[in-house]
Scaffold this motif. Structure first.
Motif, PDB file in Angstrom:
ATOM      1  N   LEU A 113     -24.696  90.881 -10.965  1.00 39.82           N
ATOM      2  CA  LEU A 113     -24.159  91.811  -9.970  1.00 39.82           C
ATOM      3  C   LEU A 113     -25.283  92.570  -9.283  1.00 39.82           C
ATOM      4  CD1 LEU A 113     -21.056  93.352 -11.807  1.00 39.82           C
ATOM      5  CD2 LEU A 113     -21.067  91.598 -10.026  1.00 39.82           C
ATOM      6  N   ALA A 114     -26.283  92.963 -10.057  1.00 37.33           N
ATOM      7  CA  ALA A 114     -27.417  93.681  -9.475  1.00 37.33           C
ATOM      8  C   ALA A 114     -28.211  92.782  -8.533  1.00 37.33           C
ATOM      9  CB  ALA A 114     -28.318  94.218 -10.585  1.00 37.33           C
ATOM     10  N   VAL A 115     -28.461  91.546  -8.950  1.00 42.28           N
ATOM     11  CA  VAL A 115     -29.203  90.616  -8.100  1.00 42.28           C
ATOM     12  C   VAL A 115     -28.479  90.409  -6.771  1.00 42.28           C
ATOM     13  CG1 VAL A 115     -29.869  88.189  -7.852  1.00 42.28           C
ATOM     14  CG2 VAL A 115     -30.398  89.421  -9.965  1.00 42.28           C
ATOM     15  N   ASP A 116     -27.163  90.284  -6.827  1.00 45.14           N
ATOM     16  CA  ASP A 116     -26.398  90.039  -5.614  1.00 45.14           C
ATOM     17  C   ASP A 116     -26.526  91.186  -4.616  1.00 45.14           C
ATOM     18  OD1 ASP A 116     -24.724  88.451  -4.026  1.00 45.14           O
ATOM     19  OD2 ASP A 116     -22.945  89.525  -4.708  1.00 45.14           O
ATOM     20  N   PRO A 121     -31.127  88.614   1.513  1.00 46.11           N
ATOM     21  CA  PRO A 121     -30.129  87.590   1.839  1.00 46.11           C
ATOM     22  C   PRO A 121     -30.669  86.171   1.780  1.00 46.11           C
ATOM     23  CG  PRO A 121     -29.971  89.424   3.373  1.00 46.11           C
ATOM     24  CD  PRO A 121     -31.205  89.660   2.554  1.00 46.11           C
ATOM     25  N   ASP A 122     -31.961  86.004   2.085  1.00 47.77           N
ATOM     26  CA  ASP A 122     -32.544  84.666   2.101  1.00 47.77           C
ATOM     27  C   ASP A 122     -33.270  84.314   0.802  1.00 47.77           C
ATOM     28  OD1 ASP A 122     -34.638  86.421   2.350  1.00 47.77           O
ATOM     29  OD2 ASP A 122     -35.632  85.341   3.991  1.00 47.77           O
ATOM     30  N   ALA A 123     -33.052  85.085  -0.278  1.00 49.97           N
ATOM     31  CA  ALA A 123     -33.712  84.790  -1.552  1.00 49.97           C
ATOM     32  C   ALA A 123     -33.350  83.383  -2.009  1.00 49.97           C
ATOM     33  CB  ALA A 123     -33.301  85.820  -2.605  1.00 49.97           C
ATOM     34  N   LEU A 264     -24.392 101.056  -6.158  1.00 52.98           N
ATOM     35  CA  LEU A 264     -24.677  99.842  -5.389  1.00 52.98           C
ATOM     36  C   LEU A 264     -23.394  99.146  -4.947  1.00 52.98           C
ATOM     37  CD1 LEU A 264     -27.647  98.381  -7.462  1.00 52.98           C
ATOM     38  CD2 LEU A 264     -27.743  99.040  -5.044  1.00 52.98           C
ATOM     39  N   LEU A 265     -22.400  99.124  -5.837  1.00 53.29           N
ATOM     40  CA  LEU A 265     -21.165  98.410  -5.536  1.00 53.29           C
ATOM     41  C   LEU A 265     -20.248  99.185  -4.601  1.00 53.29           C
ATOM     42  CD1 LEU A 265     -20.454  96.917  -9.071  1.00 53.29           C
ATOM     43  CD2 LEU A 265     -21.164  95.665  -7.041  1.00 53.29           C
TER      44      LEU A 265
END
Length: 299
Positions: A113-116, A121-123, A264-265
């Motif tokens: 969830l944190a990574v998202d 966006p282009d990771a 963040l969410l």
């Protein structure tokens, strides 16, 4: 009147997206004040070892996970975990489950969830440091939230034959993280395993907790060069080893934490600026255990 508690001793298969949705909902409720997360508590045992308790409330359910760490003579310590769920309407137990596998799932899903939210966006390039159950679960969950075109994994004993599908094997942790957009640290190390401050701006690094006292997978002094986030603001800065050490040494202040998962969410904190590497630290929360345990109540 006797109460027969449903006991789950082996975690059944839980769809990855169901776990992610359950945790996303739990952290959103925490942000809204309709869920409660208290600090973890540690009880030291008289003969050595300890028991950590993780508590939380979501809706009409209270959950507590107890995790004993029991050192043994001439062999590895015994580490177990059990989660109990109670109804806050009736006070009656709803579920007792062996939380060892549950802990693996909720920890990996929290990192995902944190990574998202934190990764660009282009990771496209992912590095996983570690090759055990936690590392493989992290890989599965981050692949569910982002598409990576290149994945590299490093573990001291990992071979190409043992690596997950479509995963390259690195010869060192340093080689694995070279040019990575996202780095997942999934080790049991008590000392730094990579130089996080040397990573490219915008690179996201996640780190988890282990049983070693004040364990830290990056150096405390690196925090000053990173944009730092945590799983839950009121608890992470005191419990995360590198954060506590950095604060004690005057190298970093908890006030510099940019945000946590509830924020963040719900878009309540700034996203990474892209000017520095990004560090996300999770310590493990009762709300995570409870959210996943409640999935086991479904028929």
């Amino acid at each position: 009147m006797s109460t027969r508690i449903p006991v789950v001793e082996q975690l059944p298969h839980l769809p990855t997206n169901d776990v992610l949705d359950a945790l996303r909902t739990a952290f959103t409720e925490l942000a809204a004040g309709t869920a409660v997360q208290s600090p973890q508590t540690v009880m030291l045992l008289p003969d050595g070892g300890d028991v950590i308790a993780y508590q939380a409330v979501i809706g009409d359910a209270y959950g507590v996970k107890v995790s004993p760490y029991l050192p043994q003579t001439n062999c590895s310590a015994v580490v177990t975990a059990w989660t109990l769920v109670l109804s806050t309407r009736t006070g009656r137990p709803l579920l007792l489950c062996d939380a060892h596998a549950l802990t693996v799932e909720r920890t990996a899903a929290t990192s995902a969830l944190a990574v998202d939210r934190l990764a660009r966006p282009d990771a496209a390039t992912l590095a996983v440091i570690g090759s055990g159950a936690q590392a493989r679960a992290h890989l599965r969950y981050v692949r569910a939230v982002r598409n990576f075109t290149s994945v590299c994994m490093y573990g001291p004993e990992l071979t190409e034959a043992d690596a997950p599908d479509d995963v390259a094997v690195a010869r060192s942790a340093g080689e694995a993280v070279t040019d990575a957009d996202v780095v997942l640290l999934c080790t049991s190390a008590a000392e730094p395993v990579i130089d996080a401050s040397a990573l490219a701006p915008g690179t996201v690094v996640t780190s988890i907790s282990t049983n070693a006292p004040r364990a830290h997978e990056i150096a405390p002094e690196a925090l000053a060069d990173l944009e730092v986030y945590g799983d839950y603001r009121p608890t992470v800065t005191a419990a995360a080893g590198e954060m506590a050490l950095a604060a004690e040494q005057g190298l970093w202040s908890p006030e510099r934490l940019r945000g946590d998962l509830p924020e963040l969410l719900t878009d309540s904190c700034p996203l990474p600026s892209g000017e520095r590497p990004v560090f996300f630290r999770s310590i493990g929360l009762g709300i995570e255990d409870l959210a996943v345990a409640r999935l086991l109540e479904r028929p």
